[in-house]
Design an enzyme around this catalytic site. Structure first.
Site: not given
Lengths: 491, 491
Positions: B260-261, B264, B290
């Site tokens: 997930h990170e 980003h 997001e």
């Protein structure tokens, strides 16, 4: 009221410096290589802001008003230290500051490749530019401070110190040190020293380092240990960041490096909390700072009583081996060998490297010598002090240090002042608390308590001379250093 | 000329923000506990400086002059984004800013102990103060921007987004999502899912995480992976700092968190270098940010084709076990279970948590609902959307999030906008490049190339709506998200 405004203003500066210290530490320890350009720019902007904070137009009025108002004695000292910081930031014309910074960056950058190439001819014109601008800076500072040119530079690192004192000091050292070095060499000629045999895995070296830091009272709630190419003690008093560098073939160097930096760190951690954000609450000088790292490394850690405590720790981490026997560790950690490189020098030959640099940099700045004459003078002094020739070997001679490449003339004496202050402190401590070997063996906290009481808690609230004579009963005096060397190396 | 002055001014701001980002990262990852107070003060001073940079009195004149001068189309956008940043920093009276910040800190601080104590009554008066000041801020912003009060807050996180669109969007979701959740639950009721059996040592989880980051194209010359209590993606575009948190009993969470990170991070690393230091060069919005993390986590990493690639990596690091079989990993990573806590929610139930918060925060800000009515409304909506009651269970109900405690109203919709943008991007990508399972199996770089071309390289140079419709051929549309859920969970 004006004093309050000044406090707020300098606290702001302190906060900016905090960000710079942490980002500087990160740059050396954590930052991936691709982050460097952006970091350099960000730190450059910060440097401008910090400088601007010291150029605030209202400062002179605030200083004058604060001086007229009622101040406690400590506030008066604090005001004096604020003025000193302000004065240092405003003494030079802006274009000279810029020109120096530019010439310094250019010369330092080139030096990184010219040194390994032994290229003195390539270095000389860049260095001449740095020297020329440093002389101009020294002249401007000298005029403003009423000091000689070299003393005006010295004042940046060791406030209150004058070359007259250094002449005496190094004159004294020069009278006995070369001979002492020869005697020690003679004595150690047939000594058998075992080198510990590796490998020493980094994780275990770090575990040992942390254990030794704890033994030395490092406060891990306010600091940490990491790795960088060039070890340093950075961060801020509330959060001290030490670094070291591990060689898996050699455990002795990183360990002693950690101990050295722990001395710097405990000084920072021991500075008085109430003054932490103001100039008066900072470490007194480069020499006093070095006295703490050298107290830890030379007076304390290379002492046989400390090595006797280190021996079982080494064994616990790496298993027993003959080299870890205390007597061998003592021989290993007190080995004296004249060499070309200052940063590799032992405790006995180190001052010779500094004396040489002091004589040269003083003469360069005072205009009694030119840049082009550096290699010859270097060679001549190396022969005189250490019996080694650097003729043609510039990379291990006059090209070895970074300091002069960016114009940091006046810094070198701090190293030897630190060694001498440390010996004075050790002598006074022993007079008051009893012999070091007992303290080291049984009561390390008493040693740290003494340093806290006599050095750390005073920050910059006392001038160096006052700090030293209150702590040791003596002004600057090389005798305890000489006695220390004679007792450790010739007794 | 004025545009050049603006560029320099905003670059300086960027450099200050760089220092804040790195010191903020350090605070969460490296800083020993005793350093916190000094760090908070230093960062506080920096925040004031950044704000002051945006309040520079000359800015309006520079803006006007720059607008009059010749500008490239991109410079015009850049100027617009500078104005937006300036406008946001200058819209509220200084005493309201201070009062909000104070009330927010007080409420957030108290919340940290009131939540575990389930103490709604203790929280209410503090929250009422925050809400009251947030309504005032919303009114001031609304007047300046010509928007409704809630929209003026939304504008901070998702520029251009209006509650009218969100009403439609969540109206649409509310029409089919609760039923879809029930169908998925029914279908998964008898599914057999094996949990991987640990322990999973941290060092190996980290090694696996780094390997997966490399597979996902993370650039380690411009970033790193560390540990923090609350995972985040910080640092700066040139040096992106991801964090995660390891649980030695569970490898699945940290791994998906890292992925997930990494989404980003790749957005940050992929922003165009030429615009990096200016507002126009920053990530477009919270929702778009997001969308990248959710593209990586939901569209990509929970896809069976990706889990088929993860399976042998898990085996290599932790040895084979039945839970690592791709089919089981797919069931594990697509398990749907309505629960109380938003941050623990799966992809299917997550939007319900956001819808609930959107309805409540909009009504709170628009004055259609009062703080004291929060628990009842929360319970009623939780029953409606997820069939769960939070009556009396405040800590797992309306006290669970940090966002409102410091007045961050308007942020929550970004999460679901991100999920919907991501589904639109995945659909468009598949139309252009072919099915995801082939791309994931054979050509991950094509996926990243598409995101670089359609999202990352545009930074804030396009408004969100334009960015989205150029990339996907559609305006905001929940249909691809619905289709994605139906295909993954009901097909």
């Amino acid at each position: 009221m004006s004093y309050t405004a000044l406090v707020e203003h300098f606290e702001q500066l302190h906060h900016l410096q905090h960000l710079g210290a942490i980002c500087g530490w990160d740059q050396a320890t954590m930052m991936p290589p691709g982050g460097n350009e952006a970091r350099a720019e960000a730190l450059g902007t910060l440097a401008v802001l910090c400088h601007r904070q010291l150029q605030e137009a209202q400062l002179p009025d605030w200083f004058a008003a604060a001086e007229a108002g009622p101040l406690t004695p400590e506030q008066a000292v604090s005001l004096h230290e604020m003025r000193r910081a302000w004065r240092d930031a405003n003494m030079l014309p802006a274009d000279l500051v810029r020109a120096r910074s530019l010439a310094g960056s250019r010369c330092e950058h080139a030096w990184r490749s010219l040194r390994p190439a032994n290229d003195w001819a390539g270095f000389l014109p860049l260095f001449e530019e740095v020297l020329n601008l440093s002389r101009q800076a020294a002249s401007a500072r000298a005029e403003a401070l009423g000091l000689s040119r070299y003393d005006s530079l010295l004042e940046q690192y060791e406030p209150g110190m004058r070359s007259r004192q250094l002449d005496q000091l190094f004159g004294n050292l020069g009278g006995w040190l070369p001979d002492l070095i020869r005697q020690v060499q003679e004595r150690q000629r047939h000594e058998r020293v075992l080198a510990p045999s590796g490998p020493f895995p980094t994780t275990q070296q770090k575990a040992l380092g942390l254990e030794v830091m704890a033994l030395l009272g490092f406060d891990f709630a306010h600091g940490r240990l990491d790795v960088s190419a060039h070890p340093f003690c950075g961060g801020v008093g509330e959060d001290v960041r030490l670094t070291t560098r591990y060689d898996e073939q050699d455990v002795t160097q990183a360990l002693m490096g950690i101990i050295h930096e722990t001395g710097h760190a405990r000084y920072e951690q021991g500075l008085p909390a109430a003054w932490r954000k103001l100039p008066a609450g900072q470490a007194r000088s480069m020499g006093v700072h070095e006295s703490q790292s050298l107290f830890f490394e030379m007076q304390l850690a290379r002492h046989p009583a400390f090595l006797a405590r280190l021996a079982p720790m080494l064994e616990r981490h790496f298993g027993p081996q003959p080299a870890f026997v205390p007597d061998n560790l003592a021989r290993l950690y007190t080995r004296v060998e004249p060499g070309f490189i200052r940063v590799d020098a032992d405790e006995v030959t180190y001052p010779a490297h500094v004396m040489l640099r002091f004589e040269i940099e003083r003469d360069l700045i005072e205009g009694r010598m030119e840049a082009r004459d550096l290699p010859e003078r270097w060679d001549q002094l190396m022969q005189q002090y250490l019996g080694l020739s650097t003729k043609g070997n510039h990379k291990d001679g006059c090209l070895q240090d970074i300091h002069w490449t960016d114009g940091s003339f006046g810094y070198f004496p701090s190293y030897t002042l630190g060694a001498i202050y440390a010996a004075q402190q050790a002598a006074a401590m022993q007079q008051q608390l009893g012999p070091l070997d007992r303290l080291i063996g049984e009561d390390l906290p008493a040693i740290f308590g003494w340093l806290q009481q006599h050095i750390w808690q005073h920050a910059s609230l006392l001038e160096t001379g006052v700090l030293l004579s209150r702590a040791t009963g003596q002004a600057l005096d090389p005798a305890p250093f000489r006695l220390h060397l004679e007792q450790r190396y010739l007794a």
